[in-house]
Scaffold this motif. Structure first.
Motif, PDB file in Angstrom:
ATOM      1  N   ALA A 108       0.823  -1.211   0.000  1.00  0.00           N
ATOM      2  CA  ALA A 108       0.000   0.000   0.000  1.00  0.00           C
ATOM      3  C   ALA A 108       0.860   1.265   0.000  1.00  0.00           C
ATOM      4  O   ALA A 108       0.340   2.377  -0.018  1.00  0.00           O
ATOM      5  N   GLY A 109       2.188   1.117   0.045  1.00  0.00           N
ATOM      6  CA  GLY A 109       3.086   2.269  -0.010  1.00  0.00           C
ATOM      7  C   GLY A 109       3.494   2.830   1.334  1.00  0.00           C
ATOM      8  O   GLY A 109       4.174   3.850   1.399  1.00  0.00           O
ATOM      9  N   GLU A 110       3.128   2.163   2.439  1.00  0.00           N
ATOM     10  CA  GLU A 110       3.501   2.638   3.774  1.00  0.00           C
ATOM     11  C   GLU A 110       4.956   2.284   4.063  1.00  0.00           C
ATOM     12  O   GLU A 110       5.359   1.123   3.971  1.00  0.00           O
ATOM     13  N   ALA A 111       5.761   3.295   4.403  1.00  0.00           N
ATOM     14  CA  ALA A 111       7.164   3.061   4.756  1.00  0.00           C
ATOM     15  C   ALA A 111       7.226   2.340   6.098  1.00  0.00           C
ATOM     16  O   ALA A 111       6.588   2.760   7.066  1.00  0.00           O
ATOM     17  N   ILE A 112       8.007   1.258   6.158  1.00  0.00           N
ATOM     18  CA  ILE A 112       8.114   0.446   7.374  1.00  0.00           C
ATOM     19  C   ILE A 112       9.462   0.642   8.048  1.00  0.00           C
ATOM     20  O   ILE A 112       9.553   0.841   9.244  1.00  0.00           O
ATOM     21  N   GLY A 113      10.550   0.559   7.295  1.00  0.00           N
ATOM     22  CA  GLY A 113      11.887   0.659   7.878  1.00  0.00           C
ATOM     23  C   GLY A 113      12.940   0.218   6.888  1.00  0.00           C
ATOM     24  O   GLY A 113      12.762   0.337   5.681  1.00  0.00           O
ATOM     25  N   THR A 114      14.024  -0.348   7.424  1.00  0.00           N
ATOM     26  CA  THR A 114      15.173  -0.737   6.614  1.00  0.00           C
ATOM     27  C   THR A 114      15.643  -2.131   7.019  1.00  0.00           C
ATOM     28  O   THR A 114      15.716  -2.448   8.215  1.00  0.00           O
ATOM     29  N   ASP A 124      12.732 -20.760   8.922  1.00  0.00           N
ATOM     30  CA  ASP A 124      12.861 -20.048   7.649  1.00  0.00           C
ATOM     31  C   ASP A 124      13.670 -18.779   7.832  1.00  0.00           C
ATOM     32  O   ASP A 124      13.852 -18.290   8.952  1.00  0.00           O
ATOM     33  N   ASP A 125      14.120 -18.222   6.717  1.00  0.00           N
ATOM     34  CA  ASP A 125      14.842 -16.958   6.757  1.00  0.00           C
ATOM     35  C   ASP A 125      13.884 -15.828   7.102  1.00  0.00           C
ATOM     36  O   ASP A 125      12.714 -15.835   6.719  1.00  0.00           O
ATOM     37  N   LEU A 126      14.417 -14.855   7.836  1.00  0.00           N
ATOM     38  CA  LEU A 126      13.647 -13.682   8.259  1.00  0.00           C
ATOM     39  C   LEU A 126      14.444 -12.428   7.921  1.00  0.00           C
ATOM     40  O   LEU A 126      15.660 -12.410   8.054  1.00  0.00           O
ATOM     41  N   LEU A 127      13.743 -11.374   7.513  1.00  0.00           N
ATOM     42  CA  LEU A 127      14.371 -10.072   7.350  1.00  0.00           C
ATOM     43  C   LEU A 127      14.225  -9.329   8.658  1.00  0.00           C
ATOM     44  O   LEU A 127      13.118  -9.181   9.170  1.00  0.00           O
ATOM     45  N   ASP A 128      15.322  -8.870   9.213  1.00  0.00           N
ATOM     46  CA  ASP A 128      15.309  -8.058  10.425  1.00  0.00           C
ATOM     47  C   ASP A 128      15.143  -6.617   9.952  1.00  0.00           C
ATOM     48  O   ASP A 128      16.045  -6.056   9.339  1.00  0.00           O
ATOM     49  N   VAL A 129      13.974  -6.041  10.218  1.00  0.00           N
ATOM     50  CA  VAL A 129      13.655  -4.704   9.727  1.00  0.00           C
ATOM     51  C   VAL A 129      13.634  -3.723  10.893  1.00  0.00           C
ATOM     52  O   VAL A 129      12.840  -3.873  11.832  1.00  0.00           O
ATOM     53  N   ARG A 130      14.536  -2.752  10.841  1.00  0.00           N
ATOM     54  CA  ARG A 130      14.591  -1.706  11.863  1.00  0.00           C
ATOM     55  C   ARG A 130      13.593  -0.625  11.485  1.00  0.00           C
ATOM     56  O   ARG A 130      13.611  -0.100  10.373  1.00  0.00           O
ATOM     57  N   ARG A 131      12.711  -0.303  12.444  1.00  0.00           N
ATOM     58  CA  ARG A 131      11.675   0.718  12.212  1.00  0.00           C
ATOM     59  C   ARG A 131      11.990   1.938  13.066  1.00  0.00           C
ATOM     60  O   ARG A 131      12.173   1.805  14.279  1.00  0.00           O
ATOM     61  N   PRO A 132      12.069   3.096  12.451  1.00  0.00           N
ATOM     62  CA  PRO A 132      12.396   4.305  13.220  1.00  0.00           C
ATOM     63  C   PRO A 132      11.374   4.566  14.327  1.00  0.00           C
ATOM     64  O   PRO A 132      10.173   4.597  14.075  1.00  0.00           O
ATOM     65  N   GLY A 133      11.873   4.718  15.555  1.00  0.00           N
ATOM     66  CA  GLY A 133      11.011   5.059  16.683  1.00  0.00           C
ATOM     67  C   GLY A 133      10.115   3.936  17.161  1.00  0.00           C
ATOM     68  O   GLY A 133       9.248   4.159  18.001  1.00  0.00           O
ATOM     69  N   ARG A 134      10.282   2.740  16.627  1.00  0.00           N
ATOM     70  CA  ARG A 134       9.438   1.607  17.014  1.00  0.00           C
ATOM     71  C   ARG A 134      10.319   0.369  17.152  1.00  0.00           C
ATOM     72  O   ARG A 134      11.480   0.360  16.766  1.00  0.00           O
ATOM     73  N   SER A 136      11.952  -3.131  16.280  1.00  0.00           N
ATOM     74  CA  SER A 136      12.270  -3.837  15.039  1.00  0.00           C
ATOM     75  C   SER A 136      11.306  -5.003  14.886  1.00  0.00           C
ATOM     76  O   SER A 136      10.687  -5.457  15.838  1.00  0.00           O
ATOM     77  N   VAL A 137      11.211  -5.501  13.653  1.00  0.00           N
ATOM     78  CA  VAL A 137      10.303  -6.609  13.387  1.00  0.00           C
ATOM     79  C   VAL A 137      11.003  -7.602  12.464  1.00  0.00           C
ATOM     80  O   VAL A 137      11.801  -7.224  11.618  1.00  0.00           O
ATOM     81  N   TYR A 138      10.718  -8.888  12.689  1.00  0.00           N
ATOM     82  CA  TYR A 138      11.207  -9.944  11.802  1.00  0.00           C
ATOM     83  C   TYR A 138      10.123 -10.226  10.775  1.00  0.00           C
ATOM     84  O   TYR A 138       9.008 -10.607  11.127  1.00  0.00           O
ATOM     85  N   VAL A 139      10.460 -10.055   9.511  1.00  0.00           N
ATOM     86  CA  VAL A 139       9.519 -10.284   8.421  1.00  0.00           C
ATOM     87  C   VAL A 139       9.866 -11.623   7.773  1.00  0.00           C
ATOM     88  O   VAL A 139      11.000 -11.810   7.322  1.00  0.00           O
ATOM     89  N   LEU A 164       1.620  -8.496  12.175  1.00  0.00           N
ATOM     90  CA  LEU A 164       3.070  -8.484  12.082  1.00  0.00           C
ATOM     91  C   LEU A 164       3.669  -7.147  12.491  1.00  0.00           C
ATOM     92  O   LEU A 164       4.693  -7.100  13.161  1.00  0.00           O
ATOM     93  N   LEU A 165       3.032  -6.067  12.115  1.00  0.00           N
ATOM     94  CA  LEU A 165       3.599  -4.744  12.377  1.00  0.00           C
ATOM     95  C   LEU A 165       3.093  -4.104  13.650  1.00  0.00           C
ATOM     96  O   LEU A 165       3.434  -2.955  13.958  1.00  0.00           O
ATOM     97  N   ASP A 166       2.283  -4.847  14.432  1.00  0.00           N
ATOM     98  CA  ASP A 166       1.819  -4.335  15.719  1.00  0.00           C
ATOM     99  C   ASP A 166       2.974  -4.313  16.700  1.00  0.00           C
ATOM    100  O   ASP A 166       3.787  -5.235  16.737  1.00  0.00           O
ATOM    101  N   ASP A 167       3.068  -3.254  17.493  1.00  0.00           N
ATOM    102  CA  ASP A 167       4.091  -3.195  18.527  1.00  0.00           C
ATOM    103  C   ASP A 167       3.685  -4.086  19.687  1.00  0.00           C
ATOM    104  O   ASP A 167       2.494  -4.248  19.976  1.00  0.00           O
TER     105      ASP A 167
END
Length: 177
Positions: A108-114, A124-134, A136-139, A164-167
């Motif tokens: 939907a175009g929402e920026a999540i992190g890096t 399985d493999d997971l992407l460790d995504v750092r979210r600014p001010g929140r 991190s989440v494993y995708v 998945l993106l809930d804190d």
């Protein structure tokens, strides 16, 4: 310059300074094809000889390593090569190191992190995504959850499963009473 882990030193093997090395390459013996290897601190490891032990495990002799005591101190050291030393990936292929630094956004175009790492805790493999001010989440790194990797644009597009993106500690909308 980006470096890629292609092997990890394990236990000492014998008394003459050889070590077991777990290769992360398709052909385990190929770790000798990329020139000198280095660890995360920049220490150079030059392969003097290597032989296949089993599966992805090798027995390696490094230049200057001549006794078991010195070999034992190398256990768990990850061996890197510069990304530029590796052959270019085929179409529709990539190196996991190329994922590091990609911006992550939803379909939907929402920026999540890096993406800061690719990890695997045994399933399985997971992407460790750092979210600014929140937190991190494993995708989960599956085609269903990560349908698009756009290296030219520097983005990974995700379709996150519900929650998945809930804190942690965020209310889920249900009445707790």
């Amino acid at each position: 310059m980006k470096s890629i882990v292609i092997a990890e030193i394990g236990a000492a093997h014998g008394v003459r300074g050889e070590v077991r090395v777990k290769a992360h390459t398709a052909d385990p013996l190929a770790i000798a094809d990329y020139g000198p290897l280095h660890d995360s601190r920049g220490t150079i490891f030059r392969i003097k000889s290597l032989r296949h032990l089993k599966d992805d495990m090798l027995v390696v002799s490094f230049e200057g390593l001549t006794d078991r005591t010195a070999a034992e101190k190398l256990n768990r050291i990850k061996l890197h090569v510069e990304r530029s030393a590796l052959p270019p990936p085929d179409e529709e292929e990539f190196y996991y190191a190329d994922l590091i630094g990609l911006a992550v956004e939803t379909t939907a175009g929402e920026a999540i992190g890096t993406v800061v790492a690719v990890v695997n805790f045994g399933a399985d493999d997971l992407l460790d995504v750092r979210r600014p001010g929140r937190a991190s989440v494993y995708v989960p790194f599956t085609r269903a959850v990560v349908p698009t990797l756009d290296f030219e644009a520097g983005k990974a597009i995700i379709e996150p499963p519900d929650g998945l993106l809930d804190d942690p500690g965020e209310p889920d909308g249900e009445d707790a009473s």
